[in-house]
Design a protein around this motif. Structure first.
Motif, mmCIF file in Angstrom:
data_model
loop_
_atom_site.group_PDB
_atom_site.id
_atom_site.type_symbol
_atom_site.label_atom_id
_atom_site.label_comp_id
_atom_site.label_asym_id
_atom_site.label_seq_id
_atom_site.Cartn_x
_atom_site.Cartn_y
_atom_site.Cartn_z
ATOM 1 N N CYS A 28 0.825 -1.210 0.000
ATOM 2 C CA CYS A 28 0.000 0.000 0.000
ATOM 3 C C CYS A 28 0.854 1.252 0.000
ATOM 4 O O CYS A 28 0.560 2.227 -0.712
ATOM 5 N N ILE A 29 1.939 1.257 0.795
ATOM 6 C CA ILE A 29 2.826 2.419 0.834
ATOM 7 C C ILE A 29 3.501 2.619 -0.525
ATOM 8 O O ILE A 29 3.593 3.747 -1.036
ATOM 9 N N ALA A 30 3.955 1.516 -1.136
ATOM 10 C CA ALA A 30 4.595 1.615 -2.447
ATOM 11 C C ALA A 30 3.623 2.143 -3.505
ATOM 12 O O ALA A 30 3.984 2.996 -4.326
ATOM 13 N N SER A 31 2.389 1.650 -3.488
ATOM 14 C CA SER A 31 1.399 2.113 -4.467
ATOM 15 C C SER A 31 1.024 3.574 -4.226
ATOM 16 O O SER A 31 0.811 4.331 -5.181
ATOM 17 N N ALA A 32 0.963 3.994 -2.955
ATOM 18 C CA ALA A 32 0.650 5.393 -2.657
ATOM 19 C C ALA A 32 1.763 6.320 -3.151
ATOM 20 O O ALA A 32 1.489 7.407 -3.669
ATOM 21 N N LEU A 33 3.013 5.889 -3.010
ATOM 22 C CA LEU A 33 4.123 6.704 -3.501
ATOM 23 C C LEU A 33 4.113 6.791 -5.027
ATOM 24 O O LEU A 33 4.423 7.839 -5.603
ATOM 25 N N LEU A 34 3.740 5.697 -5.686
ATOM 26 C CA LEU A 34 3.715 5.696 -7.146
ATOM 27 C C LEU A 34 2.537 6.478 -7.712
ATOM 28 O O LEU A 34 2.522 6.795 -8.907
ATOM 29 N N VAL B 197 1.972 9.492 -7.147
ATOM 30 C CA VAL B 197 2.472 10.838 -7.487
ATOM 31 C C VAL B 197 2.973 10.886 -8.933
ATOM 32 O O VAL B 197 2.499 11.704 -9.733
ATOM 33 N N ALA C 190 3.844 4.003 -14.441
ATOM 34 C CA ALA C 190 3.637 4.234 -13.008
ATOM 35 C C ALA C 190 2.219 3.860 -12.593
ATOM 36 O O ALA C 190 2.016 3.251 -11.536
ATOM 37 N N VAL D 121 0.852 1.011 -9.926
ATOM 38 C CA VAL D 121 -0.094 1.268 -8.833
ATOM 39 C C VAL D 121 -1.198 0.228 -8.825
ATOM 40 O O VAL D 121 -1.554 -0.327 -7.771
ATOM 41 N N THR E 16 -1.727 -2.504 -5.792
ATOM 42 C CA THR E 16 -2.949 -2.522 -4.975
ATOM 43 C C THR E 16 -3.653 -3.873 -5.059
ATOM 44 O O THR E 16 -4.225 -4.339 -4.066
#
Length: 207
Positions: free
Chosen positions: A55-61, A63, A180, A184, A188
């Motif tokens: 989830c953290i990786a997908s949230a960063l991507l 952007v 990107a 995401v 997810t």
């Protein structure tokens, strides 16, 4: 009060690979599924840690997925790169309101809603929030169900790239934002798959 009869209390575990319900026998080594020989666990190991990391990786991507160019439509030698949001605005200005709404929901709302929903479910388990277990399970099922529809935007771009190829007259090129955004969507979906919803009901039995 008599404890609720659960599969875990009955020493039963469901295979994640083939779905067979098997009884775990005590002894050294890891239990194996008698059908497909996969390792058996009562619960997926490190389920929350994996889901949180994804989830953290997908949230960063999210952007670069929304800030970078997702595609460029070249018409008669001229074209402007579009991000997801600028493409939605362009569709709306061209009075394609229904398509603009579908792209906005599939490309903006759905990925953000999935990440927020999964984080909420993990907070319910980690901090024992007093939310309905039935509603949390329903929320997880919705997240798992709508995951595949996030690919709608990429599917549309792939069709445009394939169909609109008229040399110097009109062409469509993908941008780094598409990569990107695809990352995401995949992350997810993996986060939803890694999450073990049985942990929600373990809170009820622990209480």
């Amino acid at each position: 009060m008599t404890a609720t009869a659960t599969a875990r209390r009955q020493n039963l575990a469901r295979c994640d690979q083939c779905g067979l319900l098997s009884r775990l026998t005590p002894g050294p080594g890891h239990a194996r599924c008698p059908r497909c020989d996969s390792r058996l666990f009562f619960r997926r190991h490190h389920s929350l840690q994996r889901s949180l990391a994804l989830c953290i990786a997908s949230a960063l991507l999210l952007v670069p997925a929304n800030a970078l160019t997702i595609m460029t439509v070249v018409n008669l030698g001229h074209g402007e790169p579009d991000t997801i949001m600028s493409g939605i605005v362009r569709l709306w200005q061209n009075e394609l309101h229904a398509i603009a709404a579908v792209v906005f929901i599939a490309s903006i709302l759905v990925p953000i809603a999935k990440i927020v929903a999964l984080l909420l479910l993990m907070m319910v388990i980690q901090f024992r929030l007093p939310l309905s277990k039935t509603q949390c399970t329903l929320l997880y099922r919705i997240v798992h169900l709508i995951g595949r529809w996030s690919m709608l935007d990429l599917f549309m771009i792939s069709i445009l790239v394939t169909v609109v190829s008229l040399g110097n007259i009109a062409t469509v090129h993908t941008g780094p934002g598409a990569t990107a955004f695809a990352s995401v969507v995949v992350l997810t979906m993996l986060a939803a798959t890694s999450f073990d919803p049985r942990l929600i009901w373990d809170l009820e039995h622990d209480d």
